[in-house]
Design a protein around this motif. Structure first.
Motif: not given
Length: 493
Positions: A29-34
């Motif tokens: 999720g953090l990868s997708k957002l950042s």
């Protein structure tokens, strides 16, 4: 890579992981957002990589936290203990590789489970504070674990001592004198030796030698005897022969600044023991002693007198030789001190090979069993004002049914008036030991029921008990309460 850089990376990674998990975000999720790859974020959280400024800004925006907060080395209260232990540099001071541990392994563990590691570290800190554990105490405990992990035998140090003896034509079949070693230190290493160089002050009572490296001056107390002087010279020769620079400069009072000094002091001490009590020579003498069916105190002391050493050095050397060359496992070594007129006995040194044996140190102000041979011999020397005393017994531990063959010597402390010390070595009795020591079953050796401390001992009507068995009584009370609770539950089930 310097520990400071590793510390910065790790702290940043811990912060990212904590914030991410608090927001219930997965790495995916953090990868997708950042827009940063999952594998890259994983490397950051493990403390293996530190992102560039533009990526830190992106993470701060994504996680909705201030940039300055993210790059600050300050941790919140939940992770503060981890930060303290990492920032202290203690992991850098202890050579973890001696125990087969890489510093990076610890960092990975911390990064993967920070909350659990934090709880563990907090517990260790609390225990250390409760028992007044100092950094020096931690170093010495680490050294003891290192010795025990190697059965207190170090082949490379043994070989170096032999090579040194051959190089300087020291007789490994005879008694090496301080004069021989003094000549080597002066002629080969440029030492200046002052045999009465330490002032007579109460605060310096425990100081036997001081080495001043700038002038290669070795100062001695005028109270050291021939055996002590020989050991001090042998240690100094060890430092020089093994080219050890990072070392303590005082003995026997030592202030350790870091673990390398602790380790190198041990190396030099081991070298000295191996030099003045040659392994092969002692091994042959012990074989003959152990073949006897009846213990001979005369023969035991005859072997000790072959070497220019104190009883403590001799007993310490036994802890190197017996496990390695005689296969004697489950051996303990204890050193006690005692002041005349004070009903307290301090266990100041211990070693356990291969497991911690029944007699061991405690830091809860409990009273060591007065039936221990180490205590009885110490009391005898103090009360009768003797220079030396020796005894042997089989200690039968009532709560485990384990029996130990124990040798103990006690002497006056030559440096402190009204102080005494005892040194003991014990062997767990087993069928294997009975095959190695012929006099284990000598009927003349007294067999005595013993405990560990009065507070935990179940011996009834003990004539030398100095405190009630409060720990044992507490256990019994707990057991009764537990049984009654079980009955209540059973009644209403």
């Amino acid at each position: 890579m310097a520990i400071a850089e590793e510390y910065i990376r790790l702290i940043f990674g811990l912060k990212i992981k904590q914030i991410r998990t608090d927001k219930d975000l997965s790495l995916f999720g953090l990868s997708k957002l950042s827009g940063l790859s999952k594998s890259y974020l994983n490397e950051i959280e493990k403390g293996k990589k530190y992102p560039k400024t533009d990526k830190i800004i992106k993470l701060a925006e994504t996680l909705d936290v201030p940039y300055d907060s993210l790059v600050s080395l300050k941790l919140d209260k939940n992770l503060a203990p981890i930060g303290e232990i990492l920032q202290s540099g203690i992991l850098d001071e202890i050579p973890l590789e001696l125990f087969g541990i890489q510093q990076s392994d610890l960092i990975d563990i911390i990064a993967n489970a920070p909350s659990k590691v934090n709880a563990f570290i907090s517990t260790i800190i609390e225990i250390a504070q409760h028992y007044n554990m100092t950094r020096e105490g931690f170093y010495l405990a680490s050294l003891r674990s290192y010795q025990e992990a190697h059965n207190n035998f170090f082949k490379d140090l043994e070989e170096k001592a032999i090579r040194c003896a051959n190089s300087y034509q020291l007789n490994l079949e005879g008694k090496i004198s301080s004069v021989e070693l003094e000549e080597i230190l002066k002629e080969e290493y440029g030492y200046n030796i002052n045999e009465a160089g330490i002032p007579k002050q109460e605060e310096l009572d425990n100081l036997r030698s001081v080495f001043v490296p700038s002038t290669k001056t070795l100062l001695l107390s005028d109270r050291v005897d021939e055996a002590q002087k020989t050991f001090i010279y042998a240690k100094e020769l060890g430092y020089q022969y093994m080219k050890i620079v990072d070392r303590p400069y005082t003995f026997s009072w030592i202030k350790y600044n870091h673990f390398e000094e602790v380790l190198h002091n041990f190396y030099a001490s081991y070298f000295a023991g191996a030099l003045v009590i040659p392994r092969n020579h002692l091994k042959e003498k012990l074989k003959k002693l152990f073949e006897l069916k009846r213990f001979s105190e005369k023969d035991f002391h005859k072997i000790m007198s072959l070497y220019n050493v104190s009883p403590e050095s001799f007993y310490q050397r036994l802890t190197n030789i017996l496990p390695k060359d005689f296969g004697m496992q489950n051996v303990f070594f204890l050193r006690f001190t005692h002041k005349l007129g004070v009903d307290k006995f301090n266990l100041v040194k211990e070693l356990h090979i291969t497991n911690q044996q029944q007699p061991h140190a405690n830091e809860v102000n409990e009273h060591y069993c007065r039936r221990w041979m180490a205590i009885k011999t110490l009391q005898r020397v103090a009360n009768e004002n003797l220079d030396y005393a020796f005894n042997i017994q089989i200690s039968d531990y009532v709560d485990t049914n384990q029996q130990y063959l124990v040798f103990t010597s006690a002497t006056k402390d030559p440096f402190k008036e009204d102080y005494y010390r005892s040194i003991g070595i014990g062997f767990l009795i087993s069928p294997a030991l009975e095959k190695k020591i012929g006099f284990v079953n000598d009927a003349k050796i007294p067999k005595i029921k013993v405990g560990v401390t009065c507070e935990s001992c179940s011996i009834k009507d003990c004539e030398v008990r100095v405190a009630p068995p409060k720990r044992l009584l507490a256990k019994q009370q707990y057991k009764k309460t537990s049984a009654l609770v079980d009955e209540i539950v059973k009644q209403y089930s």
